[in-house]
Design a protein around this motif. Structure first.
Motif, mmCIF file in Angstrom:
data_model
loop_
_atom_site.group_PDB
_atom_site.id
_atom_site.type_symbol
_atom_site.label_atom_id
_atom_site.label_comp_id
_atom_site.label_asym_id
_atom_site.label_seq_id
_atom_site.Cartn_x
_atom_site.Cartn_y
_atom_site.Cartn_z
ATOM 1 N N LEU A 59 0.962 -1.131 0.018
ATOM 2 C CA LEU A 59 -0.012 0.240 0.172
ATOM 3 C C LEU A 59 0.955 1.281 0.094
ATOM 4 O O LEU A 59 1.653 1.371 0.866
ATOM 5 C CB LEU A 59 -0.984 -0.127 1.365
ATOM 6 C CG LEU A 59 -1.761 -0.973 1.393
ATOM 7 C CD1 LEU A 59 -2.451 -0.888 2.766
ATOM 8 C CD2 LEU A 59 -2.959 -0.932 0.395
ATOM 9 N N ALA A 64 2.251 -4.343 3.924
ATOM 10 C CA ALA A 64 1.100 -3.949 5.020
ATOM 11 C C ALA A 64 0.925 -5.281 5.510
ATOM 12 O O ALA A 64 0.940 -6.261 4.567
ATOM 13 C CB ALA A 64 -0.144 -3.296 4.505
ATOM 14 N N LEU A 67 -4.173 -7.271 5.877
ATOM 15 C CA LEU A 67 -5.124 -6.026 5.308
ATOM 16 C C LEU A 67 -6.584 -6.210 5.750
ATOM 17 O O LEU A 67 -7.051 -7.329 5.658
ATOM 18 C CB LEU A 67 -4.979 -6.111 3.731
ATOM 19 C CG LEU A 67 -3.622 -5.543 3.326
ATOM 20 C CD1 LEU A 67 -2.381 -6.245 3.730
ATOM 21 C CD2 LEU A 67 -3.824 -5.304 1.980
ATOM 22 N N ASP A 68 -7.171 -5.107 6.010
ATOM 23 C CA ASP A 68 -8.615 -5.139 6.087
ATOM 24 C C ASP A 68 -9.359 -5.212 4.341
ATOM 25 O O ASP A 68 -8.434 -5.012 3.726
ATOM 26 C CB ASP A 68 -9.184 -4.029 7.000
ATOM 27 C CG ASP A 68 -9.028 -2.631 6.572
ATOM 28 O OD1 ASP A 68 -8.842 -2.309 5.426
ATOM 29 O OD2 ASP A 68 -9.017 -1.696 7.313
ATOM 30 N N GLU A 71 -8.114 -1.947 2.686
ATOM 31 C CA GLU A 71 -6.809 -1.989 2.391
ATOM 32 C C GLU A 71 -6.732 -2.882 1.101
ATOM 33 O O GLU A 71 -6.066 -2.626 0.084
ATOM 34 C CB GLU A 71 -6.077 -2.250 3.416
ATOM 35 C CG GLU A 71 -5.964 -1.302 4.533
ATOM 36 C CD GLU A 71 -5.267 -1.808 5.707
ATOM 37 O OE1 GLU A 71 -4.620 -0.919 6.222
ATOM 38 O OE2 GLU A 71 -5.396 -2.788 6.207
ATOM 39 N N ASP A 72 -7.188 -4.260 1.162
ATOM 40 C CA ASP A 72 -7.244 -5.096 0.292
ATOM 41 C C ASP A 72 -7.618 -4.679 -1.119
ATOM 42 O O ASP A 72 -7.030 -5.060 -2.059
ATOM 43 C CB ASP A 72 -7.975 -6.429 0.674
ATOM 44 C CG ASP A 72 -7.572 -7.875 -0.171
ATOM 45 O OD1 ASP A 72 -6.395 -7.983 -0.031
ATOM 46 O OD2 ASP A 72 -8.633 -8.200 -0.582
ATOM 47 N N ALA A 75 -5.043 -2.260 -2.435
ATOM 48 C CA ALA A 75 -3.658 -2.485 -2.521
ATOM 49 C C ALA A 75 -2.976 -2.716 -4.079
ATOM 50 O O ALA A 75 -3.832 -3.149 -4.963
ATOM 51 C CB ALA A 75 -3.309 -4.102 -1.762
ATOM 52 N N ASP A 78 -1.435 -7.824 -3.723
ATOM 53 C CA ASP A 78 -2.267 -8.664 -2.706
ATOM 54 C C ASP A 78 -1.675 -10.060 -2.587
ATOM 55 O O ASP A 78 -1.547 -10.651 -3.655
ATOM 56 C CB ASP A 78 -3.622 -8.712 -3.173
ATOM 57 C CG ASP A 78 -4.485 -9.735 -2.153
ATOM 58 O OD1 ASP A 78 -4.254 -9.831 -1.106
ATOM 59 O OD2 ASP A 78 -5.657 -10.137 -2.853
#
Length: 129
Positions: A59, A64, A67-68, A71-72, A75, A78
């Protein structure tokens, strides 16, 4: 104790989760399997190794962990990582969302993921004492 030629299927439904649903299922499923065998056989010798998984991403150019959903979804990269307690790789599943990522970025994600998985496995072990 040996299970012989048997197969055990662990089906894990995550009822409330964010970005790391699959990795939480793998990590929790390992604990559930240990508990099931411990309750049935009173030991863990049938299982070769603990297993845990983490989700990672990049990110804003930074790695990170865990990830929530938001965020996912945003991103740049991933990645899911599944490893044994000896830090042997079971699965690496990663996708560059908009542009390719470098070998150095992959290595950085793997290094961070290994530390996190090691920590998670220590927690798994402490829960099973």
């Amino acid at each position: 104790m040996s299970l012989g030629e048997r197969q055990i299927t662990v089906d894990c439904d995550v009822l409330q989760a964010d970005g790391g649903t699959r990795t939480a299922s793998i990590t929790g499923g390992c604990v559930a399997l240990f508990l099931a065998l411990q309750n049935h056989h009173d030991d863990h010798r049938a299982i070769r190794s603990h297993v845990a998984a983490v989700s990672l991403g990049i990110l804003g150019g930074q790695v990170a962990l865990d990830l929530d959903y938001k965020e996912d979804s945003g991103a740049e990269v991933d990645l899911n990582l599944v490893m044994t307690e000896d830090l042997d790789v079971i699965e690496i599943q990663g996708t560059a969302e908009e542009a390719p990522f470098s070998q150095d970025e992959l290595n950085n994600m793997l290094d961070i993921g290994k530390v996190a998985i090691n920590d998670i496995i220590e927690i798994q072990k402490s829960c099973l004492k």
